[in-house]
Scaffold this active site. Structure first.
Site, PDB file in Angstrom:
ATOM      1  N   CYS A 169      83.555  14.588  96.906  1.00  0.00           N
ATOM      2  CA  CYS A 169      83.576  13.678  98.053  1.00  0.00           C
ATOM      3  C   CYS A 169      82.205  13.752  98.702  1.00  0.00           C
ATOM      4  CB  CYS A 169      84.648  14.110  99.052  1.00  0.00           C
ATOM      5  SG  CYS A 169      84.582  13.157 100.583  1.00  0.00           S
ATOM      6  N   GLU A 196      73.569  10.666 111.949  1.00  0.00           N
ATOM      7  CA  GLU A 196      72.478  11.335 111.244  1.00  0.00           C
ATOM      8  C   GLU A 196      72.245  12.808 111.611  1.00  0.00           C
ATOM      9  OE1 GLU A 196      69.164   8.067 110.467  1.00  0.00           O
ATOM     10  OE2 GLU A 196      69.801   8.125 112.544  1.00  0.00           O
TER      11      GLU A 196
HETATM   12  S1  FES Z   1      83.520   9.920  99.125  1.00  0.00           S
HETATM   13 FE1  FES Z   1      85.191  10.975  99.995  1.00  0.00          FE
HETATM   14  S2  FES Z   1      85.656   9.777 101.707  1.00  0.00           S
HETATM   15 FE2  FES Z   1      83.824   8.862 100.949  1.00  0.00          FE
END
Ligand code: FES
Ligand SMILES: Cc1cc2nc3c(=O)[nH]c(=O)nc-3n(C[C@H](O)[C@H](O)[C@H](O)COP(=O)(O)OP(=O)(O)OC[C@H]3O[C@@H](n4cnc5c(N)ncnc54)[C@H](O)[C@@H]3O)c2cc1C
Ligand code: FES
Length: 1337
Positions: free
Chosen positions: A149, A1269
């Site tokens: 992710c 950021e």
């Molecule tokens: S890549 Fe996991 S929520 Fe965006």
């Protein structure tokens, strides 16, 4: 050959019979394009990210049961699914029927930001629960280790899923063992702060897990499986035929008839080869149906496992054996288990077979070295009979080659039990601890004579030091008869140094590091055996206590921690969502796979596909482009290049020009020269490879910052900013420090690659673009210029992005122009979807920086003057490089008042793909240099870095930055103090020092940093926002605004704002998309300014509507919202309003070097602790505490999500993510296998985030602050903690604690900086590279 067969399988409980299944088709494309199940995502195409995870169920003959396992659909050939049942994210729950608890919990726990990884995460967890309804944390960790992710930082995903654990009722994290502390032991107690909450979501109203609701394995498949078919299946495609025998005899017969046809099992080696190298074989033999290959037999000698068994099965068998047998017998199995533990991720281990791993003959695969050390044997089989051969280096004569005859197959592998007197260990070091190929792996076994320390035999095997498995045969032979002791160690190391030669041109580079690992691993083995001998009573001489920790590899643990924020005031109405942790408004759709991304849109009738043709030269003249071969290929429609652009071929950006298609000259490898348009993406890709470009190479070829300095090759403007009298102050300073720091670039690696669909409307030149852009207005503008059609006919629609991070601002506009030109020329809809390799090659990423500095400081650590020159590698065009350099310069003070400060910024013009915006936009580089200065001043003056930071920190109520912007640092100092307190910095520093004094080969470091980060665009005109709010007669509200949703939750925050002003629930308000037709000329969603701009604009529009509704409301105060709206309609009151926000006039006068560059500053502080393995360079992130000032958070869940996600992305930037370029300027790291972003194993075991309470910000919407950021820079705390840990190691070795360390602090850099006898032996014995494999650019 057999006649073509039907493919029969199930998807989500539905029977599928395919008459013409193509052996080249993988499950992923079949699901997405043929069945229309787009919930399963494509992110890397090579098994390396888990976005495409689905569950496969099969009846297993040998185990006589149905097994459920995850696979990566991108590597699963469709035809191998005969007789299987596939379950995708759509098959387990939906918003229309019922959510599956896994889908519900990941969404509610805020574990889905952009949502692109979410279906894969859901399916990994779902499959785990199918197999084990009450998992423990280790099960969850293992299940998710193969899923990446890029947004969340993983913690919220774990938080959602750990609610399935048994002990969840106790609320405990279960992490009390190992390095991590239990959540109950956190070093702070907020119970006194009654308005501080640690609850980002409610645990008590979850849907219960009810396994009876799961899809059953189709009875038809069960019956068919039990009956068996007995026939060879045959699947014929356009280019490839696949034969699938059902038993061993058929297999051997086929192999006899077609010895040239490769065997395919899990396809995890063959599949990526096809993808990356386009290698195909016209005939394949699939052996997955041959049950003889899947047998598992235990005998008194050990395990015989069929070559067709998966690595998961092998791991399971090893685990059972370790539990059931005596330690003396299972030592080897433990070592094998150790190798399997970190091998790939769960999905790959489920697919990959034992035979495939061995027969791939790839030395970076882990199994062979340890299996060879264990005296394993291979049983080979052909029509002529069987033979057994020892598994050792002789099996692999060359890379990818084995001694098998073409008609032979590997039937099984035998791994014997360990015997008395044997000591075995396996080692591996990779770029990332999990889901990464090893750089070097090793298996070692020594057999000692009974009850003595005399060596009877020694087996050592290395992978990753040459093209094949390597054994130092002479060394192994020479020491037979020696005693295991110090003499042996030093002699063996010298002998290994001589015998194991690592070529300087080894693919993957790092030859000195590899050589060092050869020795380090042996040293570890030596220590391990010595200690084991003591434990077994064979010898008294154990290891010194401070060496023992070297023997324990780092454990991968599940990240845990607390996230705290201030609750809204009691007086706030419960219906007002502002300030509350609301779930991402598309969280549920993302978790069910219903959320649509650009490539999920159904095909438009007659749609075509475009594939970019790019330069293979860094600097050359284009002599000729020959498309004739490509155009003759089936399905090819046309080739387009500069001459096809009807409007302008130039992208104009603040007066700098970049060509859409290179016309006469190419300036980098990867520059777009043309594009191939065809009827399918595969045909387009294949045909694009046939375009022949003739070049004439040009000089110079400038690739690195150093090259650019040498050639004086810079873009204008060259910036300078100066405050005070730097030269005089330098002369007066007590000490002078001159040094530099180099920081490598970073790939965005958003999970969704760039692309769009351009649809000509066939009327008045209208064109719609469904595009993944952060800057829809710029995309519209560029397409309009390229087509020569006015902007009002071009409409960009942006539903959502699967991550952006700054990478989808500029490059996507050029890709859109190319695609639009193709659509314009053909009159058809055209789809562009970059595959991961092309995305990385073409779109580039964060700028590498070199900071050279001269600093004057006093003995108390006060920095009196600093003169810093920043060089960035800008690539071949300016893009946003000048603004990025501005931001680096504007952040060069960070949190410190340096009275005399000078910064120069030089953007190097090189022949690399043009670098572009990336979260932080130069800030992380500017901040990194000044923090290096602070760190080095501390090291040189013998003071603690914390003290030096405090001495120099801005203090008081009113301060001025070096660009003369006034600000108040109070909240920054509060963050700092609270971070020190919450992290328990002082006492942990002492713990670290104690640990370091007690451990020789493991060292710890701790670092704490403050941060001040400017929010908003320094180009003032960008600081604007617009919105359109429509109220419909049924009372529902539709909001449009100029921001784009890419996971940061901008839509959710906009809904919260609208809900507060209109006083209607968020559920009545909807945001459909971002559309240039509804909100024109919007600024990019960037600079942490999205919510500030959009929130204010939505507020403005809603307030206008409320003013209009006010008379109606006052007239009938008891009426409902819907009645008021209806009333207003009949009174002809407009129910549509635009809102606008004119942001602050930020500016910098670069002549004077001053100006209010930012709207305001976001503050924070971060403390991180790491542990390094000085012998391998591995490191483990132990704990991080962040205190962040986000003003009054509009949505603490989303803000904490940004903090954690940004931090983890920064962790990648500063510690593991490394891009490699060849000496001719070609990007070598082009996929998930080569480029490693942080995985679950990289997140600190304890990650605590606290949003500063009682913080205000008068400048922005509802007192909030931009947060996208700033947290990224906090990843650098790990870099500085690592640097301190290395210093401790060097100090033990009597070396200077002043040493260079470039960023990222990779395993190789850590190891080589922990200089010792092994690094010296390695560097003196390895040849210097005449041409290195890769260069630092
Ligand atoms: S890549 Fe996991 S929520 Fe965006
Ligand atoms: C993302 C990813 C990460 C990975 N990480 C790691 C890692 O960390 N460590 C590691 O060790 N490996 C790793 N691998 C490699 C993986 O372990 C191998 O690809 C896998 O073991 C190969 O098995 P397979 O069944 O998929 O082989 P296939 O791809 O089907 O075949 C591979 C080769 O073996 C031959 N072959 C297969 N079976 C036989 C047989 N019985 N007899 C004769 N020849 C045979 C085939 O003809 C082919 O040449 C990774 C792979 C991927 C995709
Ligand atoms: S897309 Fe299949 S693993 Fe990445």
């Amino acid at each position: 050959m057999a006649a073509s067969s039907e493919l029969l399988f199930y998807i989500n409980g539905k029977k599928i019979v395919e008459k013409n299944a193509d052996p080249e088709e993988v499950l992923l494309s079949y699901l997405r394009r043929k069945v229309g199940l787009t919930g399963t995502k494509s992110a890397c195409g090579g098994g390396g990210c888990g976005a495409c995870t689905v569950m496969v169920s099969r009846y297993d003959h040998n185990q006589e049961t149905v097994i459920h396992y995850t696979v990566t659909a991108c590597l699963q050939p469709l035809v191998t699914l005969h007789g299987a049942a596939v379950v995708t994210v759509e098959g387990i729950g939906s918003t229309k029927t019922k959510l599956h608890p896994v889908q519900e919990r990941i969404a509610k726990a805020h574990g889905s930001q952009c949502g692109f990884c979410t279906p894969g995460m859901v399916m990994s967890m779902y499959t785990l629960l199918r197999n084990k309804p009450q998992p423990n944390m280790e099960d969850i960790r293992e299940a998710l280790a193969g899923n990446l992710c890029r947004c969340t930082g993983y913690r919220p995903i774990i938080d959602g899923f750990k609610t399935f654990c048994d002990s969840q009722s106790s609320g405990c994290c279960q992490n009390g063992t190992g390095g991590g502390k239990c959540c109950r032991e956190n070093g702070h107690d907020d119970s006194s702060e009654s308005d501080i909450s640690e609850e980002l979501f409610l645990h008590d109203n979850f849907l219960p897990l009810d396994p009876t609701q799961d899809l059953i394995f189709p009875p038809e498949l069960m019956i068919r499986a039990k009956q068996g078919s007995g026939e060879v299946l045959c699947f014929r495609g356009e280019r490839v035929t696949l034969l699938a025998p059902s038993d061993l005899l058929q297999l051997l017969e086929l192999k006899f008839q077609h010895p040239e046809a490769p065997l395919i099992l899990g396809n995890t080696t063959i599949g990526p080869k096809l993808l990356v190298k386009g290698q195909i074989s016209p005939l394949l033999i699939y052996a997955g149906r041959v049950s003889e290959l899947s047998r598992v037999e235990w005998s008194k000698d050990g395990l015989t496992i069929g070559a067709g068994n998966s690595l998961s099965r092998l791991k399971g068998e090893m685990q059972k054996a370790v539990q059931r047998t005596e330690e003396e017998q299972n030592m080897g199995y433990k070592a094998l288990l150790q190798a399997l533990q970190c091998l790939a991720g769960k999905q790959i281990r489920n697919m990959a077979t034992v035979g495939g791993n061995i027969m791939s003959a790839n030395p970076k695969y882990d199994l062979c070295s340890v299996l060879a050390a264990l005296d394993s044997t291979l049983k080979l089989c052909s029509k002529d009979g069987t033979r057994t051969v020892p598994l050792d280096d002789k099996v692999f004569p060359a890379f990818g080659k084995t001694i098998l005859r073409p008609d032979e197959v590997l039937l099984s592998l035998h791994v014997p039990f360990s015997k008395p007197g044997e000591y075995v260990a396996a080692f591996r070091q990779a770029q990332r601890r999990e889901l990464a190929f090893s750089i070097v792996n090793a298996g070692m076994k020594v057999t000692l004579q009974r009850d003595s320390n005399t060596i009877q035999s020694l087996r050592i095997f290395y992978g990753g030091v040459g093209p094949t498995l390597v054994t130092p045969a002479l060394t192994c032979q020479r020491f037979v008869g020696w005693s295991w002791g110090e003499d042996l160690l030093s002699e063996a190391c010298s002998s290994l140094t001589e015998e194991v030669r690592v070529s300087a041109s080894i693919p993957g580079g790092k030859h000195e590091y590899r050589k060092t690992l050869v020795l380090s691993f042996f040293y570890k083995f030596y220590m391990y055996v010595t200690e084991e001998m003591r434990k077994r009573g064979v010898s008294d001489a154990g290891l010194p206590a401070e060496y023992l920790s070297a023997l324990t590899p780092f454990k991968n643990e599940v990240p845990q921690g607390t996230q705290s924020f201030q609750l809204v005031s009691h007086s706030q109405p419960s219906t007002d969502p502002v300030g509350r942790p609301s779930m991402h408004c598309s969280g549920v759709e993302q978790a069910t796979g219903e959320a649509k991304y650009y490539d999920d849109l159904p095909p438009v009738h007659g749609e075509l596909f475009v594939h970019m043709v790019t330069s293979s030269r860094a600097h050359a003249r284009i002599i000729n482009i020959d498309s004739s071969q490509a155009l003759q290929m089936p399905g090819v429609v046309t080739f387009i290049s500069a001459t096809d652009v009807p409007g302008s071929n130039q992208r104009l950006w603040f007066n700098t020009v970049e060509e859409i298609f290179a016309e006469k000259e190419v300036l980098c490898v990867g520059q777009i020269i043309g594009a191939l348009v065809a009827e399918s993406r595969e045909r387009a890709r294949r045909a694009a490879a046939r375009i022949q470009v003739t070049y004439e190479d040009l000089q110079p070829v400038i690739l690195t910052i150093q090259d650019a300095i040498k050639h004086d090759s810079y873009f204008e403007p060259k910036r300078k900013i100066e405050r005070g009298d730097v030269d005089t102050a330098l002369e007066m300073a007590e000490h002078i420090l001159e040094d530099e720091i180099y920081m490598g670039g970073q790939e965005h690696f958003y999970m969704e690659t760039q692309g769009l669909i351009a649809v000509p409307r066939g009327e008045s030149d209208e064109m719609d673009l469904y595009v993944g852009t952060q800057h829809a207005a710029f995309t519209q503008e560029l397409v309009s210029q390229a087509l020569g059609i006015s902007s009002n006919k071009i409409t960009c629609h942006v539903k959502r992005l699967g991550g952006g991070f700054g990478g989808k601002i500029m490059k996507i506009a050029a890709l859109s122009a190319v695609t639009a030109v193709a659509a314009h020329k053909t009159g058809k809809a055209v789809r562009c979807c970059l595959d991961r390799g092309d995305d990385m090659l073409i779109t580039s990423g964060r700028h590498p920086f070199l900071g050279q500095y001269k600093v004057g400081y006093n003995s108390d650590g006060t920095i009196v003057a600093a003169d810093i020159t920043y060089y960035s590698n800008g690539g071949c065009t300016l893009d946003e490089s000048a603004f990025i350099m501005d931001k680096a310069l504007l952040h060069m003070d960070n949190a410190y008042r340096i009275p005399h400060l000078r910064g120069r910024g030089m953007v190097c013009r090189t022949h690399l793909p043009s670098y572009t915006a990336f979260r932080g936009f130069g800030g992380p580089q500017g901040l990194m240099v000044i923090e290096s200065v602070l760190h080095e001043v501390a090291v040189r003056s013998g003071l603690s870095p914390k003290k030096v930071r405090e001495v120099n920190m801005y203090q008081g109520d009113l301060c001025y930055t070096h660009h003369m912007q006034a600000f108040c640092p109070t909240d920054m100092l509060r963050c700092w103090d609270q971070c020190l307190q919450r992290s328990g910095y002082e006492s942990r520093l002492q713990d670290v020092q104690l640990f370091n004094s007690q451990n020789r080969w493991k060292k710890r470091g701790i670092a704490v940093l403050p941060q001040k980060f400017g929010v908003g665009f320094s180009k003032g005109f960008f600081n604007q926002g617009a919105a359109l709010v429509n109220i419909y007669k049924d009372g529902s509200v539709l909001v449009f605004h100029g921001g784009t949703e890419m996971g940061q939750g901008i839509h959710t925050k906009a809904l919260q704002v609208a809900s507060r002003v209109l006083k209607v629930p968020m559920s009545s308000i909807f945001i459909k998309e971002t559309c240039t037709g509804n909100v024109p000329n919007a600024s990019p969603s960037a600079a942490s300014f999205g919510t500030d701009a959009v929130g204010m604009a939505v507020k403005d529009a809603c307030e206008k509507l409320m003013r209009r509704l006010k008379p109606v409301m006052e007239k009938s105060p008891k009426n409902s919202w819907k009645q008021w709206v209806n009333e207003a309609y009949f009174e002809k009151i407009s129910l549509s309003a635009t809102g606008f926000f004119m942001g602050p006039p930020t500016y910098v006068d670069w002549e004077k070097g001053e100006g209010n560059a930012y709207y305001y500053f976001t503050f924070g502080a971060c403390c991180s602790e790491v542990e390094i393995d000085c012998l391998t360079g591995d490191h483990k992130n132990i704990r991080t505490d962040i205190v962040m000032d986000v003003g009054k958070s509009i949505n603490p869940a989303l803000d904490i999500g940004q903090v954690e996600g940004g931090f983890v992305q920064g962790l990648g930037l500063y510690t593991i993510e490394e891009l490699h370029f060849s000496p001719d300027g070609t990007l070598l790291t082009r996929g998930a296998s080569q480029y490693k972003i942080p995985a679950l194993c990289d997140v600190p075991t304890e990650l605590n985030v606290h949003l500063l309470a009682n913080a205000q910000n008068p400048h922005a919407i509802y007192m909030s602050k931009g947060i996208g950021e700033p947290p990224l820079f906090f990843g650098s705390t790990l870099f500085f903690a690592i640097k301190s840990a290395i210093a401790a190691a060097r100090s033990d070795g009597g070396l200077s604690t002043v040493f260079p360390l470039s960023s990222p602090a990779t395993a190789a850099r850590i190891r080589m900086a922990c200089e010792d006898q092994f690094t010296h032996m390695a560097s003196t014995s390895t040849e210097k590279a005449s041409s290195p494999w890769s260069i630092d650019v």
